[in-house]
Design an enzyme around this catalytic site. Structure first.
Site, mmCIF file in Angstrom:
data_model
loop_
_atom_site.group_PDB
_atom_site.id
_atom_site.type_symbol
_atom_site.label_atom_id
_atom_site.label_comp_id
_atom_site.label_asym_id
_atom_site.label_seq_id
_atom_site.Cartn_x
_atom_site.Cartn_y
_atom_site.Cartn_z
ATOM 1 N N SER A 276 17.069 63.428 54.178
ATOM 2 C CA SER A 276 17.239 62.572 54.277
ATOM 3 C C SER A 276 16.761 61.270 52.543
ATOM 4 O O SER A 276 16.247 62.185 51.598
ATOM 5 C CB SER A 276 16.860 61.348 55.158
ATOM 6 O OG SER A 276 15.393 61.199 55.027
ATOM 7 N N ASP A 277 18.166 60.810 51.847
ATOM 8 C CA ASP A 277 17.693 60.350 50.852
ATOM 9 C C ASP A 277 16.588 59.693 51.615
ATOM 10 O O ASP A 277 16.195 58.796 53.088
ATOM 11 C CB ASP A 277 18.960 59.578 50.666
ATOM 12 C CG ASP A 277 18.450 58.913 49.065
ATOM 13 O OD1 ASP A 277 17.218 58.832 48.284
ATOM 14 O OD2 ASP A 277 19.504 59.156 48.273
ATOM 15 N N TRP A 278 16.061 58.804 50.908
ATOM 16 C CA TRP A 278 14.704 57.672 51.027
ATOM 17 C C TRP A 278 14.855 56.703 51.923
ATOM 18 O O TRP A 278 15.783 55.762 51.352
ATOM 19 C CB TRP A 278 13.819 57.828 49.640
ATOM 20 C CG TRP A 278 12.824 58.667 49.188
ATOM 21 C CD1 TRP A 278 11.511 58.400 49.154
ATOM 22 C CD2 TRP A 278 13.043 60.396 49.028
ATOM 23 N NE1 TRP A 278 10.795 59.468 49.150
ATOM 24 C CE2 TRP A 278 11.741 60.678 49.207
ATOM 25 C CE3 TRP A 278 14.170 60.747 49.648
ATOM 26 C CZ2 TRP A 278 11.493 61.815 48.945
ATOM 27 C CZ3 TRP A 278 13.834 62.241 49.429
ATOM 28 C CH2 TRP A 278 12.345 62.568 48.737
#
Ligand SMILES: *[C@@H]1O[C@H](CO)[C@@H](O)[C@H](O)[C@H]1NC(C)=O
Ligand SMILES: *[C@@H]1O[C@H](CO)[C@@H](O)[C@H](O)[C@H]1NC(C)=O
Ligand SMILES: *[C@@H]1O[C@H](CO)[C@@H](O)[C@H](O)[C@H]1NC(C)=O
Ligand SMILES: *[C@@H]1O[C@H](CO)[C@@H](O)[C@H](O)[C@H]1NC(C)=O
Ligand SMILES: *[C@@H]1O[C@H](CO)[C@@H](O)[C@H](O)[C@H]1NC(C)=O
Ligand SMILES: *[C@@H]1O[C@H](CO)[C@@H](O)[C@H](O)[C@H]1NC(C)=O
Ligand SMILES: *[C@@H]1O[C@H](CO)[C@@H](O)[C@H](O)[C@H]1NC(C)=O
Ligand SMILES: *[C@@H]1O[C@H](CO)[C@@H](O)[C@H](O)[C@H]1NC(C)=O
Ligand SMILES: *[C@@H]1O[C@H](CO)[C@@H](O)[C@H](O)[C@H]1NC(C)=O
Ligand SMILES: *[C@@H]1O[C@H](CO)[C@@H](O)[C@H](O)[C@H]1NC(C)=O
Ligand SMILES: *[C@@H]1O[C@H](CO)[C@@H](O)[C@H](O)[C@H]1NC(C)=O
Ligand SMILES: *[C@@H]1O[C@H](CO)[C@@H](O)[C@H](O)[C@H]1NC(C)=O
Length: 786
Positions: A276-278
């Protein structure tokens, strides 16, 4: 049963959040998530991952897929009893950002502007050596999304070019290079992450949720434009794919089963893991079943006193597996996908520890200083030399009337502009600065330089050698109001350095260069009849002063990294012959660009829960394809770039490789990374001879553009598309023959009905030249008779 239960759960969630969307742009539910098979040479590594997995209990499996506290930007915790020392994930696409004694490399945009496959590869090697040297297993780059749908996209510079072919070549080469050093590359952001504004959901003052922007993309555009470069990197064996913040067809990137299970793991046969992106994970069940394999930054705390923060993975995952909502086989696949690239790249065979200074640097970034200073390992090696070379190779000479460049020991020069002098807000770019040169944009894609050679300091150095007098004014506000520093005597040449900043989290609002550039140029050109402009910019700029006869030369120097001044002096004085080419189109007017960023800020719809609908109605027509399609003459076209020499082309040959090319690729039993292997077979062989007809050694880029037979392709097909390029270095009078092979995918369109790449019948036109509008040799070929 399980899946139908899940589908009804999902429907409830969607209805609650108002995400049911319009009837047209919705994402079809695509389950289950395909298992890793090890296809494409990863079988032995998969066997090792299986052996590792077999020793894990359920809690440990959840640890393996959930971020934990640590010094790196992202951390997977160690499991000491298995001699597994954990994983360190670090930003970003142009450098290991969170590090001391590391290099600041040129941006992806600059790499693309070189059009030089060998240099792009060397950049990848050098960057990965620094990640490895610092103990980072996983580099969070390169970037191919944003691709560059919007001219003003705030992160376009982190990636390469709005052309998917050029971007795909550059990204695949970067991935191969990085992984050859034993560092896992992450291709991001998957997919349709074309704008920064409202990339994340937000909460209104009254507490209701406003959903993130949704990129509504039709199937053909998805395949031919946005998915294309991801496919190239999957083919190159990329270890990791980062899913994006925004939604695609109403569904969040990290839980979009169509894009992750369907396109990525299914059609493209991706064997690694989706990260996932952050903070882009918004659910437990939907993400896991929708194809997400790793949650970042996660939540697990391993300090003696720390407690875990809430996470959709971690303990939630354990509970959901225990009560049968998520099959344990799915969690097993997540762990296998994470560990297989680790073994494939030999990261179990002794990998450097995380540099002890990493945490101190991370704190210093937010001005929390730590004493005593922890010594860092110096990983810069001799990379400065390569950075300097790429910086000049990615500089595009747009205009050079009267051969004003290269400079030859001028007696008297003036330097203007706030982009010329040393940086004034620190070496770790934390934002825009009113005075100081721009070497990279901001945000997670930036670097923490140990030094930056500014243009002014490099020019002063050169001037000292040549006995040149230098006058300068670097405050744009002063120049804009007419203060040129009391110039006397009038200079032989005025060098103006202008810049445009952008950073993660925001898009640009101006097409022109920042800081009163139009007024600055008007003041300088009114006095100086030999004005040379250099831009350091995150991307596309309009140049309303470009046709002023007093503007004799223009150089787009992009984002060159730490050797900025050295790179530009090499070009200005002819130590290096310019060979960069525009990886995008520069328009005459702002209104010539289509597909504006969706910005509802300040409108009544801004806080309307589901109003941020970005319909990609322009389809395939972005950048030069749009200019061709709409018949708009650009100021400087895609692929354009001048040299101090001249080049010519002769003897174009174009032929079909086989006498009988079927329209569809032959069916395949096993999808290998990149998709059906037949898509990558060469079907047309083209070659051309290029000659240096001038009297200076230099490189040029031979570019091949393909026009489909317009009668047998669906509407919306671009007039022409880039489908081959090669950079060639030639001595004066020297010639070289260049091969430009076209693969099946290069000459196919995505047929939405048969869900297949099809070669159209009829005659293809193939044009070869030195830009998208300087086509010097043409040929035709048919693969399928009409
Ligand atoms: C988005 O919706 C369009 C229109 O129905 C469809 O062609 C496309 O395949 C969808 N893509 C995804 C990823 O859901
Ligand atoms: C993945 O493998 C498991 C066995 O480990 C199997 O139960 C499951 O059906 C497989 N899933 C798919 C999509 O093939
Ligand atoms: C799983 O292993 C960890 C050690 O890595 C241990 O702390 C934990 O108690 C184990 N859990 C179970 C259920 O055995
Ligand atoms: C599970 O997820 C929910 C929603 O984010 C969160 O409130 C909760 O704390 C999580 N539980 C754990 C153990 O992380
Ligand atoms: C399974 O566990 C999750 C998390 O504790 C809970 O929200 C869910 O209701 C449970 N489902 C069933 C079918 O027990
Ligand atoms: C533990 O891993 C290291 C490499 O990280 C390796 O050198 C060492 O041999 C391993 N030890 C065991 C007991 O497997
Ligand atoms: C978005 O709109 C707001 C309000 O008009 C404006 O202030 C802002 O600059 C815009 N952002 C961009 C990137 O255009
Ligand atoms: C433009 O110049 C004026 C002075 O002429 C100054 O007040 C203003 O701040 C400048 N704007 C920028 C963006 O530098
Ligand atoms: C060009 O420069 C000269 C001064 O050398 C000036 O007289 C003239 O007005 C300038 N022309 C333009 C178009 O700015
Ligand atoms: C450039 O050349 C043109 C015509 O050859 C001439 O009129 C003009 O003065 C020259 N400009 C400079 C700066 O030398
Ligand atoms: C919350 O505010 C938005 C606009 O700011 C409005 O559209 C919406 O109806 C409000 N919702 C509630 C429940 O008051
Ligand atoms: C090649 O074709 C292009 C159009 O596709 C045309 O603009 C160009 O003039 C042609 N070149 C030659 C040498 O015929």
């Amino acid at each position: 049963m399980l899946l139908s239960l899940f589908a009804s759960l999902l429907a409830v969630v969607h209805a609650q959040n108002g995400f049911d969307g319009g009837p047209y742009f919705t994402s079809p539910e695509t389950y289950p998530s395909p298992n890793i098979t090890g296809a494409g040479g990863w079988e032995a590594a998969l066997a090792k991952a299986n052996a590792f997995l077999a020793q894990l209990n359920l809690t440990e499996k959840a640890y393996m897929v959930t971020g934990a506290d640590g010094a790196c930007v992202g951390t997977i915790a160690p499991i000491a009893r298995l001699n597994f020392s954990g994983l360190c994930l670090q930003d970003g696409p142009a450098a290991i950002r969170q590090a001391d004694l590391a290099s600041a490399f040129p941006a992806g945009l600059t790499a693309a502007a070189t059009w030089d496959k060998a240099l792009i590869y060397q950049r990848g090697i050098a960057m990965a050596e620094e990640f490895r040297g610092k103990g980072s297993h996983i580099a969070l780059g390169p970037v191919v999304g944003p691709l560059g749908r919007h001219a003003l996209g705030g992160r376009n510079w982190e990636g390469f070019s709005p052309d998917p072919y050029l971007t795909g070549m550059a990204a695949a080469s970067t991935v191969e290079a990085m992984q050859s050093v034993g560092v896992q590359a992450t291709i991001k952001h998957f997919i349709g992450n074309e704008q920064e504004i409202r990339r994340n959901p937000t909460t209104t003052p009254n507490g209701t949720t406003v959903a993130a922007v949704t990129s509504n993309i039709d199937d053909r555009t998805m395949h031919e434009l946005y998915l294309w470069p991801f496919a190239d990197t999957v083919k190159a064996g990329v270890a990791s794919v980062m899913c994006s913040y925004q939604r695609i067809n109403q569904t969040y990137g990290c839980q979009n089963s169509k894009t992750q299970n369907g396109l990525l793991k299914g059609e493209l046969g991706f064997q690694g893991y989706v990260m996932s992106d952050w903070g882009a994970t918004h659910a437990s069940i939907e993400t896991v079943l929708g194809g997400l394999d790793m949650d970042m930054p996660g939540s697990l705390s391993f300090s003696a006193t720390g407690t875990d923060r809430p996470s959709f993975f971690g303990g939630n995952l354990t509970a959901l597996v225990q009560n049968g909502t998520i099959p344990e086989t799915r969690l097993d696949d997540m762990v296998r996908r994470i560990m297989t690239p680790y073994y494939y790249l030999g990261q179990d065979q002794g990998f450097p520890t995380v540099d002890p200074s990493t945490e101190a640097i991370s704190n210093a970034r937010s001005n929390r200083y730590q004493l005593p200073i922890v010594p860092a390992r110096d990983v810069r090696a001799n990379h400065a030399g390569l950075i300097r070379v790429i910086g000049s190779a990615g500089t595009v000479l747009l205009k050079n009337t009267n051969n004003t460049l290269p400079l030859d020991k001028p007696a008297n020069i003036a330097v203007f502009g706030n982009d010329a002098p040393d940086v004034t807000n620190g070496l770790a770019i934390v934002g825009n600065s009113s005075i100081g040169t721009l070497m990279l944009g901001g945000g997670s894609g930036t670097a923490r330089a140990t030094y930056v050679v500014s243009p002014l300091s490099a020019l002063l150095n050169k001037a000292t050698q040549d006995g040149t007098r230098v006058q300068y004014v670097t405050d744009n506000s002063e120049i804009a109001r007419g203060n040129l520093g009391g110039l006397y005597p009038l200079p032989d040449v005025c060098l103006v350095f202008l810049k445009t900043y952008a950073g993660e989290g925001n898009d640009r609002s101006l097409f022109t260069l920042d800081y009163n550039s139009t007024a600055v140029m008007s003041q300088i050109t009114s006095v100086c009849s030999n004005t040379v402009v250099v831009t350091h910019s995150v991307g596309i700029n309009t140049m309303p002063w470009a046709d002023n006869p007093n503007v004799t030369a223009i150089l787009a120097a992009h984002l060159p990294g730490q050797e900025s001044g050295s790179s530009i002096v090499d070009i200005l004085y002819g130590a290096v012959n310019p060979s960069g080419k525009l990886p995008y189109t520069i328009a005459r007017n702002e209104s010539d660009y289509n597909a504006p960023i969706l910005n509802l800020t300040g409108t009544p719809d801004s806080y309307n829960g589901d109003a941020w609908q970005s319909d990609f109605t322009e389809g395939l027509m972005i950048d030069y394809r749009h200019f061709d399609n709409a018949g708009i003459e650009p100021l400087f076209e895609f692929g354009h770039g001048l040299s101090y020499s001249t080049f010519s082309l002769q003897d174009l040959t174009v032929q079909a490789v086989s006498g009988n090319t079927p329209s569809a690729p032959s069916a395949t039993d096993q999808v290998t990374p990149g998709g059906n292997p037949a898509l990558w077979e060469t079907v047309i062989a083209a070659s051309v001879t290029v000659s240096n007809t001038g009297d200076v050694a230099g490189a040029t880029v031979v570019q091949l553009y393909l026009s489909m037979p317009q009668d047998s392709v669906p509407s919306g097909t671009p007039t022409k598309v880039l489908r081959g390029f090669e950079k060639v270095m030639l001595q004066p009078g020297e010639s070289s023959t260049v091969q430009l092979p076209l693969r099946r995918r290069d000459v196919s369109y995505w047929d939405v009905v048969s869900q297949e790449w099809l070669i159209p019948s009829g005659e293809f036109s193939i044009s070869v030249g030195f830009s998208s509008r300087d086509l010097q040799a043409n040929g035709t070929v048919s693969l399928i008779s009409s």
